[in-house]
Design an enzyme around this catalytic site. Sequence first.
Site: not given
Length: 249
Positions: A105-106
């Site tokens: 994820d980011l």
Amino acid sequence: MKQIRIDKFLAECQAGTRSEVKQKIRKGLVTVNGRIVKVPEQKVSPDQDEIICGGVQMHYVSTEYVMLHKPSGCVTALRDDRYPTVMEYLGSGHRPDLAPVGRLDLDTEGLLILTNDGELAHRMLAPKSHVEKTYFAVIAGAVDEEDVQAFREGLDIGEKHLTLPAGLEILRSGEESEIHLTICEGKFHQVKRMFEARGKKVLYLKRISMGGIPLDPELAAGQWRPLTDDEITKLRQESGMSAVSEETL
Ligand code: URA
């Protein structure tokens, strides 16, 4: 090996971009078996011809394997309009078809493997391969033995099936808890959704190993290095491939 254009070969050897190597060829900096080549379209046999560019003998690297310590704030994608991508941390000189194996994820940090070895990437991600991934996480609130048991038995995260048995180790429990979690599947936001299923929130997430390969502690966030031969062999074993493929012979 089949013949390929000299400019393509040099670009794949990381001698420069396609236009940079064309310039080098036109400037007479490239020789094939001792003779200067001035035509980028000329075909060569990389496994037979001696190809020298700017005084350096070129070797064909057909596959590339990279370990990146992904920092938070970048997306695991080849390109993106809004955020920096993991590719931007690698700089130039890589195989043009290098791609991340799976996704973080980011806001997740840690071990990301990139390769252009499509078969290995496919096997590592195949659900039936059960490649283990271990995460360090900080969780809001206490984590207890009931959580350990629930993770072991499988959780309902809104998928067709319960999650596969996962190993939850409590490092410290309190207002904020620290854990290690080992899972052998890779559903979207899986770790966050597993804790959500227990009514808990992940505050920080970092992948610390994948397929038996730990994140190199020498790599600061944003740094990368090539995988060693032993690491590549380990990944092949962990994902159910034979240790040596034709590609590496
Ligand atoms: N699980 C998550 O929730 N996020 C990640 O980035 C990786 C695993």
